[in-house]
Structure formats: structure tokens, C-alpha cells
Write an enzyme that holds these catalytic residues in place. Structure first.
Site, short mmCIF file in Angstrom:
data_model
loop_
_atom_site.label_atom_id
_atom_site.label_comp_id
_atom_site.label_asym_id
_atom_site.label_seq_id
_atom_site.Cartn_x
_atom_site.Cartn_y
_atom_site.Cartn_z
N ARG A 170 8.51 10.86 -13.34
CA ARG A 170 9.12 11.60 -12.24
C ARG A 170 10.22 12.55 -12.72
O ARG A 170 10.42 13.61 -12.12
CB ARG A 170 9.71 10.62 -11.22
CG ARG A 170 8.62 9.93 -10.44
CD ARG A 170 9.19 8.88 -9.54
NE ARG A 170 8.16 8.35 -8.68
CZ ARG A 170 8.30 7.26 -7.94
NH1 ARG A 170 9.43 6.58 -7.96
NH2 ARG A 170 7.32 6.83 -7.20
N LYS B 127 -8.26 -3.08 2.80
CA LYS B 127 -8.28 -3.29 4.25
C LYS B 127 -8.62 -2.05 5.07
O LYS B 127 -8.12 -0.97 4.79
CB LYS B 127 -6.90 -3.79 4.70
CG LYS B 127 -6.60 -5.18 4.19
CD LYS B 127 -5.25 -5.61 4.70
CE LYS B 127 -4.98 -7.06 4.34
NZ LYS B 127 -3.58 -7.39 4.61
N GLY C 230 -1.52 5.19 -4.37
CA GLY C 230 -1.19 4.29 -5.48
C GLY C 230 -2.32 3.79 -6.36
O GLY C 230 -2.39 4.14 -7.54
N GLY D 131 3.14 7.00 -0.39
CA GLY D 131 3.25 6.94 1.08
C GLY D 131 3.24 8.32 1.72
O GLY D 131 2.64 8.52 2.78
P1 AMP Z 1 -5.26 -0.59 -1.00
O1 AMP Z 1 -3.82 -0.80 -1.35
O2 AMP Z 1 -5.61 -0.91 0.41
O3 AMP Z 1 -5.77 0.76 -1.45
O4 AMP Z 1 -6.05 -1.68 -1.80
C1 AMP Z 1 -6.13 -1.72 -3.20
C2 AMP Z 1 -6.55 -3.08 -3.59
O5 AMP Z 1 -7.82 -3.36 -3.05
C3 AMP Z 1 -6.68 -3.27 -5.09
O6 AMP Z 1 -5.65 -4.14 -5.52
C4 AMP Z 1 -8.04 -3.90 -5.27
O7 AMP Z 1 -8.03 -5.00 -6.14
C5 AMP Z 1 -8.38 -4.35 -3.87
N1 AMP Z 1 -9.83 -4.49 -3.66
C6 AMP Z 1 -10.78 -3.59 -3.89
N2 AMP Z 1 -12.00 -4.10 -3.67
C7 AMP Z 1 -11.81 -5.39 -3.26
C8 AMP Z 1 -12.69 -6.44 -2.88
N3 AMP Z 1 -14.01 -6.28 -2.89
N4 AMP Z 1 -12.13 -7.61 -2.54
C9 AMP Z 1 -10.80 -7.78 -2.55
N5 AMP Z 1 -9.92 -6.82 -2.89
C10 AMP Z 1 -10.42 -5.63 -3.25
#
Ligand code: AMP
Length: 418
Positions: free
Chosen positions: A35, A220, A376, A399
Site C-alpha cells: 500500500r 456464501k 480479498g 470492501g
Molecule cells: P468469500 O469471503 O465469501 O469470498 O469466501 C471465500 C472463502 O470461500 C474461501 O476461504 C474459500 O475457502 C471458501 N470456499 C470456497 N469454496 C468452498 C466450498 N466448496 N466449501 C466451503 N468453503 C468454500
């Protein structure tokens, strides 16, 4: 609106909001100066045009003023090294030390102000004890609003021109990121970090060359829903991967074993699919998965259809059919936006799908597509595979980028454009 490229900085003092919120080790040494390096072109531009620079930033989340742990003096050696210039430090961002050092600053010189968040006025959030009543909270908030105006005015009085170069905090309406701009109606502008981020996002969201493909992964649905809704209006293809896959499968009656599930998101899934159909968006889901019998690197694995996963097994990564389908769509695209890994890429055994997505994006980019990687974990993934310099743009936004992708107006951007 002024531009950093054409503004006359000669003899002027520029106060620049930078994002020097860098990680420190136990000896208070900077462990990643990305940064700081990112802000160098903006700082050098002002210096080379005959201006002086006052840098302001936050560092961490201090709860009191001052908290030596969060002092920006720790980063001075790194700023001097990256900039190649000696810098001065004021141990307060407003007040006597800041005023005297800023007023004696000469063209070509740089002054770093102490952590803005030593003052609650920066964020405008009162710092009250646990037991505060609602009335006390309301009174504190009101009082802080008034003192925030004074604080912002004092910061502004240090300089002749304001530059916002902290994209990472552009989604916050803080004193230094947004409110201060009103004191510089004709002398405010973006720095290069901000300019590049905004250009990259606008290129994708406002004038994409078609076909435009968004790849949305991660764990999610609930955290990506607003982004997906905003993108549906714009994309030709929407690839959905990662943990979200299983909520999509379950919502459509599939069996997902022990895969990650958000059972309260079935209505959301149905409305996304209905909207996509209505708009003619091609939704590409992960039809098969690399499944594991536990959430661990040493699990047993098998390939399963994503809607027929046995009990005791969970989908951890995209399967071979999915990888092929994702790659084909990506490689045919002319604009690509990627947010979120399509598997548990932190474990090497389940990183294959995410790596294949990164490689397909690199291929498409080679063929002339514009590719933006943001948010991220996809940034961490592209760095892990060493492919960051083979895509068009990797956002530093976090964010702020997510909110931009959700279609929100960022206060830090709006304050400069107003
Ligand atoms: P996000 O912060 O919502 O972008 O989620 C990123 C996280 O999703 C990472 O740490 C991944 O390990 C997790 N992730 C991706 N695919 C899966 C999966 N099939 N089951 C559980 N976690 C997952």
C-alpha cells in the site's frame, strides 16, 4: 473536477489521504509495504511539480488517543525507503505540532501526520463504555458531529489542495476520506490509486465489451446477493462457483451431503435464477464437484455430481466437467470480472478449480479481453498462483470494491466528483 495530471502544484501544499494501514510485526516493522508503494506515484507527481506533501492515514483500530502501538511513526523508515526522500513526522494529526510543521514545509518536502483514528472525530463514532444508555449514546453522537466539523476544518487548514488516494476507505464517509473535500471546492482530486481503481471498475461495469462474464465464488450466497443482483443487469454469463453452489443445488431439490448450505437463501436463489432467465443471462453452475469426507487436506476424495453428493461428503472444489465448462465460457469472453474462489483454494488439494479459473482468465486476457480481479480472496488466489501480472487489473479495494460492484455510491468518490 481537477485532475492530478493537469493541476499546477507549484508552491502548493497538498494533503493526501493515503491508505498506509499496513501490517506490522511484533517489532513494529512493516511486513508488507504494497500500500505504501502504491501511493508513491501520486506523492512523486506532486513533489516533481514543485509542491509539498502532507500525508494522512489511519493505522489499525486504536481505541484511545494516543495508543503508541498504532503510531504511524513505525512506518516512517519504510515510507522513506519507498519514496527515496526523507520525511518529517508530526506526532498529532491536528494541533500545534501539525500546524507548525505543515506551515514550515517547503516545496519537495514530505510530512506524515500521526494516525487519524487517534481522534474519534475521524470516523465520527463515539467511543463509549459497555454500559452506556441510549440517551448517552445519542448525546455523544451529537457532540461528536459538532467536534468532527472542527476536526475536519483543522485538517483542511494545513494545505491548499486535497488529494484522495485511499481507495480502500472510499466506502467510508470519514473526515479525511469525504468530509474534508468540501473545504477544497476547486482544489480536490483523485490520486493515481483511486483513478486507476475507478477506471478499471467503470471499464467493466459501465462500458464492457461483450460478451461480459462475471465469476462469483466464495462461501456464501448471502454475502454476494447484492453484487449478483447488480451484475445480472450487465453480464451475458454469470458463473457461480465455490460454496454457494450447494445452496443453489439444494434450492433446486439436489442432495448436497455435508456441503456448506444456507437454507434460508432458497428464495434468493429462485429469484436470481428467475431474473437471469428474464434478462437472458446464461447462468453457469458447477455441475460436478471434487468432494471430501472431511474439511481437511488429508481427506479422502471423489468426484460427484454437485446435486447428488452422498451423506458424509462435502463439495470442496469444482470437478473436471465444471472446470471445462467454466474455462470455455471464460476464454470466449471479452470482459471478465472475478470475485471469490470456486473452491477451498487455501488447501492445495482443493485449489485446482480456482487455479483453472485464473488460468482461463489469463488466456482470455492474452486474446484481448479486459479482466478485473477483485475482493480479498480472489486477489489472494491470483497472487498464490503467481498470475497477478497476467490479468488486466487486480483491485486493492476489498470492501470498497464490493460496495462499488453492488452499485453503491462511494462517499470518497462522490466527495471529489461533487
Ligand atoms: P468469500 O469471503 O465469501 O469470498 O469466501 C471465500 C472463502 O470461500 C474461501 O476461504 C474459500 O475457502 C471458501 N470456499 C470456497 N469454496 C468452498 C466450498 N466448496 N466449501 C466451503 N468453503 C468454500
Amino acid at each position: 473536477m481537477q485532475s492530478i495530471d493537469t493541476y499546477d502544484f507549484k508552491g502548493k501544499k497538498a494533503i493526501i489521504r493515503v491508505d498506509f494501514n499496513v501490517p506490522l510485526n511484533e517489532q513494529f516493522e512493516v511486513t508488507d509495504d504494497t500500500r505504501i508503494r502504491a501511493a508513491v506515484p501520486t506523492i512523486k507527481k506532486v513533489l516533481s511539480e514543485g509542491g509539498a506533501v502532507i500525508l494522512m492515514s489511519h493505522l489499525g483500530r486504536p481505541k484511545k488517543n494516543p495508543d503508541p502501538k498504532y503510531s504511524l511513526k513505525h512506518i516512517l523508515p519504510t515510507v522513506e525507503k519507498d519514496l527515496g526522500v526523507k520525511v518529517e513526522f508530526a506526532d498529532d494529526c491536528v494541533g500545534y505540532e501539525a500546524v507548525t510543521k505543515a506551515s514550515s514545509l517547503q516545496p519537495g518536502e514530505v510530512l506524515v501526520l500521526e494516525n487519524l483514528r487517534f481522534y474519534p472525530e475521524e470516523e465520527g463514532k463515539p467511543r463509549l463504555g459497555e454500559g452506556a444508555t441510549d440517551e448517552e449514546k445519542a448525546a455523544a453522537k451529537k457532540a461528536l458531529k459538532e467536534s468532527q466539523k472542527e476536526f475536519t476544518k483543522k485538517l483542511a487548514s494545513l494545505a491548499d489542495v486535497y488529494i484522495n488516494d485511499a481507495f480502500g476507505t472510499a466506502h467510508r464517509a470519514h473526515a479525511s476520506t469525504a468530509l474534508i473535500a468540501e473545504f477544497f471546492p476547486n482544489d480536490k482530486m483523485f490520486g493515481y490509486v483511486m483513478e486507476n481503481e475507478i477506471k478499471a471498475i467503470d471499464q467493466v461495469l459501465e462500458k464492457p465489451t461483450k460478451p461480459f462474464t462475471a465469476i462469483i465464488g466464495g462461501s456464501k450466497v448471502s454475502s454476494k446477493i447484492t453484487i449478483i443482483e447488480n451484475l445480472l443487469q450487465r453480464v451475458d454469463n454469470l458463473i457461480i462457483g465455490g460454496g454457494m453452489t450447494y445452496t443453489f443445488m439444494a434450492a433446486q431439490g439436489g442432495k448436497i451431503g455435508d456441503s456448506i448450505l444456507e437454507a434460508d437463501q432458497f428464495d434468493t436463489v429462485h429469484s436470481i435464477l428467475a431474473k437471469a432467465k428474464e434478462l437472458g443471462v446464461n447462468v453457469v453452475l458447477a455441475t460436478d464437484s471434487l468432494c471430501a469426507d472431511k474439511f481437511a487436506e488429508d481427506a479422502n476424495t471423489q468426484i460427484c455430481p454437485s446435486n447428488a453428493i452422498p451423506d458424509g461428503w462435502m463439495g470442496m472444489d469444482a470437478g473436471p466437467q465444471t472446470i471445462k465448462a467454466f474455462s470455455e465460457v471464460i476464454e470466449e469472453s471479452k470482459t471478465i470480472l472475478w470475485n471469490g474462489p470456486v473452491g477451498v483454494f487455501e488447501m492445495d488439494r482443493f485449489a485446482g478449480g480456482t487455479k483453472a479459473v485464473a488460468e482461463a482468465i489469463v488466456e482470455a486476457t492474452k486474446k484481448g479481453a479486459y479482466s478485473l480481479i477483485g475482493g480479498g480472496d480472489s486477489v489472494a488466489a491470483i497472487n498464490k498462483f503467481g498470475l497477478a501480472d497476467k490479468v488486466s487489473y487486480v483491485s486493492t479495494g476489498g470492501g470498497a470494491l464490493l460496495e462499488y460492484m453492488e452499485g453503491k455510491v462511494l462517499p470518497g468518490v462522490a466527495a471529489i466528483r461533487k
